[in-house]
Design a protein around this motif. Structure first.
Motif, PDB file in Angstrom:
ATOM      1  N   VAL A  18      28.082  88.522  37.657  1.00  0.00           N
ATOM      2  CA  VAL A  18      28.842  87.298  37.355  1.00  0.00           C
ATOM      3  C   VAL A  18      29.429  86.734  38.645  1.00  0.00           C
ATOM      4  O   VAL A  18      30.152  87.427  39.367  1.00  0.00           O
ATOM      5  CB  VAL A  18      29.977  87.599  36.358  1.00  0.00           C
ATOM      6  CG1 VAL A  18      30.714  86.306  36.012  1.00  0.00           C
ATOM      7  CG2 VAL A  18      29.431  88.269  35.105  1.00  0.00           C
ATOM      8  N   ASP A  19      29.106  85.481  38.898  1.00  0.00           N
ATOM      9  CA  ASP A  19      29.713  84.778  40.030  1.00  0.00           C
ATOM     10  C   ASP A  19      31.006  84.148  39.538  1.00  0.00           C
ATOM     11  O   ASP A  19      31.011  83.038  39.013  1.00  0.00           O
ATOM     12  CB  ASP A  19      28.755  83.710  40.564  1.00  0.00           C
ATOM     13  CG  ASP A  19      29.321  82.990  41.783  1.00  0.00           C
ATOM     14  OD1 ASP A  19      30.459  83.308  42.191  1.00  0.00           O
ATOM     15  OD2 ASP A  19      28.617  82.101  42.322  1.00  0.00           O
ATOM     16  N   THR A  20      32.109  84.858  39.713  1.00  0.00           N
ATOM     17  CA  THR A  20      33.380  84.375  39.181  1.00  0.00           C
ATOM     18  C   THR A  20      33.914  83.177  39.946  1.00  0.00           C
ATOM     19  O   THR A  20      34.898  82.556  39.521  1.00  0.00           O
ATOM     20  CB  THR A  20      34.427  85.504  39.200  1.00  0.00           C
ATOM     21  OG1 THR A  20      34.560  86.010  40.536  1.00  0.00           O
ATOM     22  CG2 THR A  20      34.024  86.635  38.270  1.00  0.00           C
ATOM     23  N   ALA A  21      33.294  82.838  41.075  1.00  0.00           N
ATOM     24  CA  ALA A  21      33.697  81.643  41.817  1.00  0.00           C
ATOM     25  C   ALA A  21      33.022  80.390  41.279  1.00  0.00           C
ATOM     26  O   ALA A  21      33.363  79.276  41.694  1.00  0.00           O
ATOM     27  CB  ALA A  21      33.360  81.816  43.297  1.00  0.00           C
ATOM     28  N   ASP A  22      32.070  80.560  40.355  1.00  0.00           N
ATOM     29  CA  ASP A  22      31.328  79.428  39.787  1.00  0.00           C
ATOM     30  C   ASP A  22      31.914  79.076  38.424  1.00  0.00           C
ATOM     31  O   ASP A  22      31.795  79.859  37.474  1.00  0.00           O
ATOM     32  CB  ASP A  22      29.855  79.807  39.651  1.00  0.00           C
ATOM     33  CG  ASP A  22      29.011  78.670  39.079  1.00  0.00           C
ATOM     34  OD1 ASP A  22      29.567  77.582  38.789  1.00  0.00           O
ATOM     35  OD2 ASP A  22      27.794  78.871  38.903  1.00  0.00           O
ATOM     36  N   PRO A  23      32.549  77.927  38.279  1.00  0.00           N
ATOM     37  CA  PRO A  23      33.155  77.549  36.995  1.00  0.00           C
ATOM     38  C   PRO A  23      32.151  77.463  35.846  1.00  0.00           C
ATOM     39  O   PRO A  23      32.539  77.581  34.678  1.00  0.00           O
ATOM     40  CB  PRO A  23      33.774  76.172  37.278  1.00  0.00           C
ATOM     41  CG  PRO A  23      33.906  76.101  38.770  1.00  0.00           C
ATOM     42  CD  PRO A  23      32.769  76.895  39.321  1.00  0.00           C
ATOM     43  N   SER A  24      30.885  77.259  36.180  1.00  0.00           N
ATOM     44  CA  SER A  24      29.882  77.115  35.129  1.00  0.00           C
ATOM     45  C   SER A  24      29.203  78.434  34.772  1.00  0.00           C
ATOM     46  O   SER A  24      28.308  78.468  33.922  1.00  0.00           O
ATOM     47  CB  SER A  24      28.815  76.110  35.562  1.00  0.00           C
ATOM     48  OG  SER A  24      28.084  76.586  36.688  1.00  0.00           O
ATOM     49  N   PRO A  32      29.822  87.411  30.465  1.00  0.00           N
ATOM     50  CA  PRO A  32      29.069  88.542  29.924  1.00  0.00           C
ATOM     51  C   PRO A  32      29.700  89.029  28.626  1.00  0.00           C
ATOM     52  O   PRO A  32      30.774  88.537  28.231  1.00  0.00           O
ATOM     53  CB  PRO A  32      29.202  89.590  31.030  1.00  0.00           C
ATOM     54  CG  PRO A  32      30.544  89.319  31.616  1.00  0.00           C
ATOM     55  CD  PRO A  32      30.723  87.819  31.558  1.00  0.00           C
ATOM     56  N   PRO A  33      29.103  89.980  27.954  1.00  0.00           N
ATOM     57  CA  PRO A  33      29.715  90.537  26.738  1.00  0.00           C
ATOM     58  C   PRO A  33      31.105  91.101  27.014  1.00  0.00           C
ATOM     59  O   PRO A  33      31.438  91.482  28.138  1.00  0.00           O
ATOM     60  CB  PRO A  33      28.738  91.652  26.343  1.00  0.00           C
ATOM     61  CG  PRO A  33      27.432  91.267  26.952  1.00  0.00           C
ATOM     62  CD  PRO A  33      27.771  90.559  28.234  1.00  0.00           C
ATOM     63  N   CYS A  34      31.910  91.152  25.983  1.00  0.00           N
ATOM     64  CA  CYS A  34      33.287  91.662  26.036  1.00  0.00           C
ATOM     65  C   CYS A  34      34.237  90.720  26.768  1.00  0.00           C
ATOM     66  O   CYS A  34      35.378  91.099  27.058  1.00  0.00           O
ATOM     67  CB  CYS A  34      33.360  93.053  26.669  1.00  0.00           C
ATOM     68  SG  CYS A  34      32.853  94.390  25.571  1.00  0.00           S
ATOM     69  N   THR A  35      33.803  89.518  27.097  1.00  0.00           N
ATOM     70  CA  THR A  35      34.675  88.541  27.744  1.00  0.00           C
ATOM     71  C   THR A  35      34.500  87.186  27.068  1.00  0.00           C
ATOM     72  O   THR A  35      33.503  86.938  26.381  1.00  0.00           O
ATOM     73  CB  THR A  35      34.365  88.389  29.246  1.00  0.00           C
ATOM     74  OG1 THR A  35      33.068  87.790  29.408  1.00  0.00           O
ATOM     75  CG2 THR A  35      34.384  89.730  29.949  1.00  0.00           C
ATOM     76  N   GLU A  36      35.484  86.315  27.300  1.00  0.00           N
ATOM     77  CA  GLU A  36      35.409  84.962  26.760  1.00  0.00           C
ATOM     78  C   GLU A  36      34.990  83.950  27.811  1.00  0.00           C
ATOM     79  O   GLU A  36      34.441  82.901  27.484  1.00  0.00           O
ATOM     80  CB  GLU A  36      36.765  84.563  26.162  1.00  0.00           C
ATOM     81  CG  GLU A  36      37.180  85.414  24.966  1.00  0.00           C
ATOM     82  CD  GLU A  36      38.523  84.985  24.394  1.00  0.00           C
ATOM     83  OE1 GLU A  36      39.147  84.072  24.980  1.00  0.00           O
ATOM     84  OE2 GLU A  36      38.923  85.548  23.352  1.00  0.00           O
ATOM     85  N   LYS A  37      35.284  84.257  29.069  1.00  0.00           N
ATOM     86  CA  LYS A  37      34.920  83.357  30.151  1.00  0.00           C
ATOM     87  C   LYS A  37      34.629  84.184  31.398  1.00  0.00           C
ATOM     88  O   LYS A  37      35.068  85.327  31.532  1.00  0.00           O
ATOM     89  CB  LYS A  37      36.020  82.335  30.416  1.00  0.00           C
ATOM     90  CG  LYS A  37      37.396  82.943  30.687  1.00  0.00           C
ATOM     91  CD  LYS A  37      38.448  81.850  30.755  1.00  0.00           C
ATOM     92  CE  LYS A  37      39.831  82.409  31.065  1.00  0.00           C
ATOM     93  NZ  LYS A  37      40.273  83.393  30.050  1.00  0.00           N
ATOM     94  N   ALA A  38      33.873  83.585  32.315  1.00  0.00           N
ATOM     95  CA  ALA A  38      33.436  84.320  33.502  1.00  0.00           C
ATOM     96  C   ALA A  38      34.609  84.827  34.330  1.00  0.00           C
ATOM     97  O   ALA A  38      34.546  85.910  34.926  1.00  0.00           O
ATOM     98  CB  ALA A  38      32.525  83.443  34.350  1.00  0.00           C
TER      99      ALA A  38
END
Length: 459
Positions: free
Chosen positions: A91-97, A101-107
């Motif tokens: 997951v590129d957490t610096a990318d708003p788009s 992944p599973p177990c999360t609601e947003k990156a």
């Protein structure tokens, strides 16, 4: 260190719950590490990958970790290994788009984190703010260890240690136990790699030290309560679990339980100790520990039927040179004294790591004095090992005290840090023999802490 009062006994565990968020950075001392790959794996099977170097390293690690469990799981549990069926996520957490992944609601929920998601049987990590940081600070081995730890949670899931089981029986499966088991499994994997069985990875002694440096970074903040539902263990406990897996194998890890596994995690028990961060000022530390060491080692030597002469603790402005290069604290056989450098190196180490970094170095030199008093040699590898082990035995004593001079939360972690970074506490009385690498020094020290003087051949 602090004055002890009635408090937790050694190796008590009372933690409650398990979380999937598992690997998060806290401040720690960087330890240099080297590349551990000999050829990389195409990361195309990783969901969300950018195909870059970080995901190439992660793909290589995941591939060999899976290969390890293909053999180790049947040997350990008499069942075939079932690969992850929920996928691997970068997951590129610096990318708003970026997609979560599973177990999360947003990156952004993954930011600074790596975890195993039991409901989806998936592993995910932050490609932007976790794995690159680990690689830069501790080398490739740190990335490998983190992913081996997360796969350890997948192994637990296949053992029946599921979130439902943890919620149903929190006293049977406290978070600190499941985290230790995952660290233990990671240690078993690293031993397999170190034995030359991995196709793509090569982890030697130098990179083992960097791996332990990373585990220190993932410790709980100093003073975290053992009843905290998110407690994962201090550095000493995490390193201990990793080393147990490395030495004992996966069957040992799988058998860990609240009945046979203890932990040293402590909360602060006084406001003064908490406000000091568990550390005494340098001068006060020396004033407190030197008479205490004298009393402790006098007891050991007297019990052995020998005579103890109190070593004169002599402060010096320069590094001691009474008997070779022992570092900023030295045992001087000629006059049976302990010289302590109080102007530069030792005070700086004290300030950088903490008061028990000073404590371990001084305790090991008193250990040499005790060995001399009972007629044992103080030169060579055996002397270096004995001195460090006795520093561990002394640590066990002050940790388990109910009253008097004792350890604060964080002191055991400071011992691990100083042993990884320096070999001062593991030098003989000439300074020419020492124990290395840091992985081995921690192992010897742990023996004294867990077994006492019997592990040291004294008492």
């Amino acid at each position: 260190m602090r004055r002890a009062s009635a408090r937790l006994v050694l190796l008590a565990t009372t933690l409650l719950a398990t979380t999937t968020a598992c690997t998060q950075l806290v401040p720690g001392k960087p330890v240099a590490g080297e590349a551990v790959t000999r050829g990389t794996v195409d990361p195309g099977f990783i969901r969300g990958t950018d195909g870059g170097p970080i995901d190439q390293l992660a793909a290589t690690a995941i591939t060999d970790i899976d290969t390890f469990w293909q053999g180790a799981f049947p040997d350990t549990f008499d069942d075939p290994w079932q690969p992850l069926d929920g996928g691997i996520y970068s997951v590129d957490t610096a990318d708003p788009s970026a997609k979560p992944p599973p177990c999360t609601e947003k990156a952004t929920d993954v930011e600074g984190n790596a975890f195993y998601c039991p409901s989806a049987d998936a592993i995910a990590w932050d490609r932007a703010a976790l794995l690159p940081v680990l690689k830069d600070r501790f080398g490739d081995a740190a990335v490998v260890i983190v992913l081996a730890h997360e796969m350890g949670h997948a192994v637990q899931n296949r053992m029946g240690i599921t979130p439902e089981a943890e919620r149903r029986e929190p006293q049977r499966f406290p978070t600190i136990l499941t985290e230790a088991m995952a660290d233990c499994f990671a240690g078993s994997f690293v031993k397999w790699v170190n034995d030359g069985k991995s196709e793509h990875l090569d982890i030697g002694s130098d990179t083992l030290d960097s791996a332990l440096g990373a585990l220190i970074t993932f410790r709980d903040p100093v003073g975290t309560s053992p009843t905290d539902q998110s407690a994962h263990g201090n550095a000493f406990d995490r390193v201990s679990a990793f080393q147990d897996g490395y030495q004992q194998g996966t069957k040992f890890c799988a058998a860990m339980s609240v009945d046979n596994r203890g932990f040293t995690q402590q909360a602060f028990t006084s406001a003064d100790d908490r406000d000091r961060g568990g550390n005494l000022p340098f001068d006060e530390m020396l004033e407190e520990i030197t008479p205490d060491l004298d009393t402790y080692f006098k007891g050991l030597v007297t019990q052995a039927g020998k005579t103890w002469s109190e070593p004169k603790a002599t402060p010096t402005e320069q590094e001691p040179d009474c008997s070779g290069d022992q570092g900023p604290v030295a045992y001087c056989p000629a006059d049976k004294s302990v010289e302590i450098e109080v102007e530069e190196d030792l005070p700086e180490l004290h300030a950088e790591i903490g008061d028990y970094a000073t404590g371990v170095l001084v305790a090991s030199r008193y250990g040499l004095a005790a060995m001399a008093a009972v007629g044992e040699g103080v030169e060579g590898d055996e002397a270096a090992t004995g001195a460090l082990c006795l520093a561990g035995a002394y640590t066990r004593e002050v940790f388990t005290r109910q009253r008097g001079f004792g350890l604060s939360p964080g002191d055991l972690d400071e011992a691990v840090q100083v042993l990884l970074a320096y070999d001062y506490a593991a030098r003989d009385a000439t300074g020419s023999a020492s124990i290395g690498p840091g992985f081995k020094r921690v192992e010897v020290f742990r023996g004294g802490v867990l077994e006492g003087t019997e592990a040291c051949g004294l008492g």
